[in-house]
Motif scaffolding. Sequence first.
Motif, PDB file in Angstrom:
ATOM      1  N   ASN A 101     -77.001   3.906 -10.367  1.00 32.71           N
ATOM      2  CA  ASN A 101     -78.378   3.481 -10.532  1.00 32.71           C
ATOM      3  C   ASN A 101     -78.422   2.100 -11.167  1.00 32.71           C
ATOM      4  N   ASN A 102     -77.921   1.994 -12.403  1.00 30.30           N
ATOM      5  CA  ASN A 102     -77.790   0.713 -13.104  1.00 30.30           C
ATOM      6  C   ASN A 102     -79.106  -0.009 -13.344  1.00 30.30           C
ATOM      7  N   VAL A 103     -80.233   0.721 -13.396  1.00 26.31           N
ATOM      8  CA  VAL A 103     -81.504   0.082 -13.712  1.00 26.31           C
ATOM      9  C   VAL A 103     -81.569  -0.184 -15.211  1.00 26.31           C
ATOM     10  N   ARG A 104     -82.004  -1.381 -15.568  1.00 28.34           N
ATOM     11  CA  ARG A 104     -82.106  -1.792 -16.965  1.00 28.34           C
ATOM     12  C   ARG A 104     -83.546  -2.217 -17.250  1.00 28.34           C
ATOM     13  N   LEU A 105     -84.040  -1.804 -18.399  1.00 33.64           N
ATOM     14  CA  LEU A 105     -85.381  -2.156 -18.853  1.00 33.64           C
ATOM     15  C   LEU A 105     -85.290  -2.920 -20.171  1.00 33.64           C
ATOM     16  N   ASP A 106     -85.867  -4.115 -20.210  1.00 32.28           N
ATOM     17  CA  ASP A 106     -85.977  -4.905 -21.433  1.00 32.28           C
ATOM     18  C   ASP A 106     -87.448  -5.046 -21.783  1.00 32.28           C
ATOM     19  N   VAL A 107     -87.786  -4.767 -23.047  1.00 30.63           N
ATOM     20  CA  VAL A 107     -89.178  -4.771 -23.481  1.00 30.63           C
ATOM     21  C   VAL A 107     -89.408  -5.857 -24.520  1.00 30.63           C
ATOM     22  N   THR A 108     -90.358  -6.742 -24.240  1.00 30.53           N
ATOM     23  CA  THR A 108     -90.842  -7.690 -25.240  1.00 30.53           C
ATOM     24  C   THR A 108     -92.291  -7.339 -25.551  1.00 30.53           C
ATOM     25  N   THR A 109     -92.696  -7.532 -26.803  1.00 30.38           N
ATOM     26  CA  THR A 109     -94.011  -7.048 -27.219  1.00 30.38           C
ATOM     27  C   THR A 109     -94.499  -7.806 -28.443  1.00 30.38           C
ATOM     28  N   ASN A 110     -95.812  -7.816 -28.634  1.00 26.37           N
ATOM     29  CA  ASN A 110     -96.373  -8.378 -29.862  1.00 26.37           C
ATOM     30  C   ASN A 110     -96.610  -7.300 -30.914  1.00 26.37           C
ATOM     31  N   ASN A 111     -96.151  -6.078 -30.649  1.00 21.91           N
ATOM     32  CA  ASN A 111     -96.339  -4.976 -31.585  1.00 21.91           C
ATOM     33  C   ASN A 111     -95.211  -4.928 -32.614  1.00 21.91           C
ATOM     34  N   PRO A 112     -95.497  -4.431 -33.821  1.00 21.26           N
ATOM     35  CA  PRO A 112     -94.473  -4.405 -34.865  1.00 21.26           C
ATOM     36  C   PRO A 112     -93.610  -3.154 -34.889  1.00 21.26           C
ATOM     37  N   ALA A 113     -93.937  -2.168 -34.029  1.00 21.06           N
ATOM     38  CA  ALA A 113     -93.233  -0.882 -34.111  1.00 21.06           C
ATOM     39  C   ALA A 113     -93.152  -0.248 -32.734  1.00 21.06           C
ATOM     40  N   VAL A 114     -92.295   0.769 -32.630  1.00 22.35           N
ATOM     41  CA  VAL A 114     -92.154   1.510 -31.377  1.00 22.35           C
ATOM     42  C   VAL A 114     -91.876   2.978 -31.692  1.00 22.35           C
ATOM     43  N   GLN A 115     -92.575   3.858 -30.997  1.00 23.60           N
ATOM     44  CA  GLN A 115     -92.321   5.299 -31.081  1.00 23.60           C
ATOM     45  C   GLN A 115     -91.415   5.686 -29.925  1.00 23.60           C
ATOM     46  N   VAL A 116     -90.361   6.431 -30.232  1.00 19.62           N
ATOM     47  CA  VAL A 116     -89.443   6.941 -29.211  1.00 19.62           C
ATOM     48  C   VAL A 116     -89.515   8.459 -29.250  1.00 19.62           C
ATOM     49  N   TYR A 117     -89.931   9.054 -28.127  1.00 18.76           N
ATOM     50  CA  TYR A 117     -90.123  10.514 -28.033  1.00 18.76           C
ATOM     51  C   TYR A 117     -89.307  11.031 -26.866  1.00 18.76           C
ATOM     52  N   THR A 118     -88.367  11.929 -27.149  1.00 16.49           N
ATOM     53  CA  THR A 118     -87.471  12.431 -26.103  1.00 16.49           C
ATOM     54  C   THR A 118     -88.005  13.694 -25.430  1.00 16.49           C
ATOM     55  N   ALA A 119     -89.296  13.931 -25.544  1.00 21.18           N
ATOM     56  CA  ALA A 119     -90.024  14.885 -24.686  1.00 21.18           C
ATOM     57  C   ALA A 119     -89.557  16.329 -24.837  1.00 21.18           C
ATOM     58  N   TYR A 120     -89.329  16.759 -26.095  1.00 20.33           N
ATOM     59  CA  TYR A 120     -88.856  18.122 -26.307  1.00 20.33           C
ATOM     60  C   TYR A 120     -89.851  19.156 -25.793  1.00 20.33           C
ATOM     61  N   TRP A 121     -91.144  18.902 -25.903  1.00 15.56           N
ATOM     62  CA  TRP A 121     -92.162  19.901 -25.584  1.00 15.56           C
ATOM     63  C   TRP A 121     -92.621  19.844 -24.132  1.00 15.56           C
ATOM     64  N   LEU A 122     -91.973  19.043 -23.331  1.00 10.65           N
ATOM     65  CA  LEU A 122     -92.421  18.849 -21.956  1.00 10.65           C
ATOM     66  C   LEU A 122     -92.070  20.044 -21.070  1.00 10.65           C
ATOM     67  N   ASP A 123     -93.026  20.494 -20.263  1.00 13.36           N
ATOM     68  CA  ASP A 123     -92.794  21.569 -19.287  1.00 13.36           C
ATOM     69  C   ASP A 123     -93.903  21.511 -18.239  1.00 13.36           C
ATOM     70  N   THR A 124     -93.754  20.589 -17.296  1.00  9.77           N
ATOM     71  CA  THR A 124     -94.793  20.267 -16.326  1.00  9.77           C
ATOM     72  C   THR A 124     -94.163  20.091 -14.951  1.00  9.77           C
TER      73      THR A 124
END
Length: 419
Positions: free
Chosen positions: A337-360
């Motif tokens: 696959n080798n897809v890469r995502l780079d994120v630039t932002t004016n925000n001071p923080a980032v939430q990372v959620y690994t989707a434990y409660w997901l079931d859809t």
Amino acid sequence: MTMKTNLLRAAVLSLCVMVQVVTSVDPTAIPQAPDWPFDVTTLTAPDGSITAKFVSFGATMTELWVKDRDGNARDIILGYDDNTKLLTDPAHPVFNPIVGRYANRIKNGTFSIPISADPPPDGPNVYHIPTNDHDGQDTLHGGIYGWDRRNWTIVQKSKTSVTYLHIDDADEGFPGTVTAYATHSVENGGVLHTQVHASATEKTPIMLTQHIYWNLDAFQGSENILQHQLHVDGSRVVAVDGDAIPTGPFIDVEGTAYDFRTAQPIGARWNETVGLCGPGCQGYDNCWIYDKSEEEVPGLTLWSDLSGIRSVSAPAASTSLQAYAWLCALQRRECRNNVRLDVTTNNPAVQVYTAYWLDTPRKQVHGGPSLNYTKWSAVAIEQEGYIDAINTPEWDVDQIYYPGRDFHWDTKYKFSTVD
């Protein structure tokens, strides 16, 4: 003429002045689609490197197609085949919308202006927002019907850009009226750019995010994101209680499972993540504070170099991607696959959620609907402000906006491939 109409006219005028990506707006030039607010707008970069689809409901992104190293397009975000489920799905996983008026959590659904650590239950300048998380202990993502569950209106559209308007007229108990414009655009070189501009009629907290669930493998050769490589330019994480409410201090990531200053697999210290996302949960649902401005250099990078040869069986009624992965396995060669995502932002923080409660149920392109998106099958990455800063005055973070002080949220997602 109604007050709402007056607000709409004022909003259109302010859009022309405040948002540089839109220079003029004629609200009658874009008739409302018969399937609004689930009308689909498709944007494609001139070079064909990226295609994104959106609906007016929540200004939500429903598909995002980028190309892997072999030139095959993959839809790398979660979602529904039937977009009306953005409203009707009782699980409400918050798939890829603009979240507001205040993203993440608000302790006890209560805040005051000026802010205080423990606002009184009632009194002047004390506000109560409906609670909808942790058995009523807090408000999550703006209340029961936040911006992600509101009908936005298209005010400008081209082949590469769409601008949505939402007027939040003291919804969910927030003070004053907020007028917001969300502009999504795609650019050559595999770039998705989202900007949100908001202005308020009186003092109010505003803190937004774009709540995107990523799986860069697009479920081709992997069922989860534990081998996705993650880099976060943050040496501090907000300490929270069992309801994910800030307690005040910050955690130094050095020597902990929170340390992604050097890129590593999300699952590299997986045994150490039990309880990090709450009681009975394994994985992450945490807020990193960036170490510096991340507007020019990516503050977060995510990529996958997982081979498509793993666990691939012959597809029955396959998509082209499934057939491609199967052919790689049949020929005993690696199709990475080798897809890469780079994120630039004016925000001071980032939430990372690994989707434990997901079931859809999954989209068909991801193997659904017979298969479900389940825990760890994606990672939600939310560019945002300091969480619940409106109840944490010791941080000295000002998230109160008013006439003359507007809010602006700006994030770019740049896609490439890893050699």
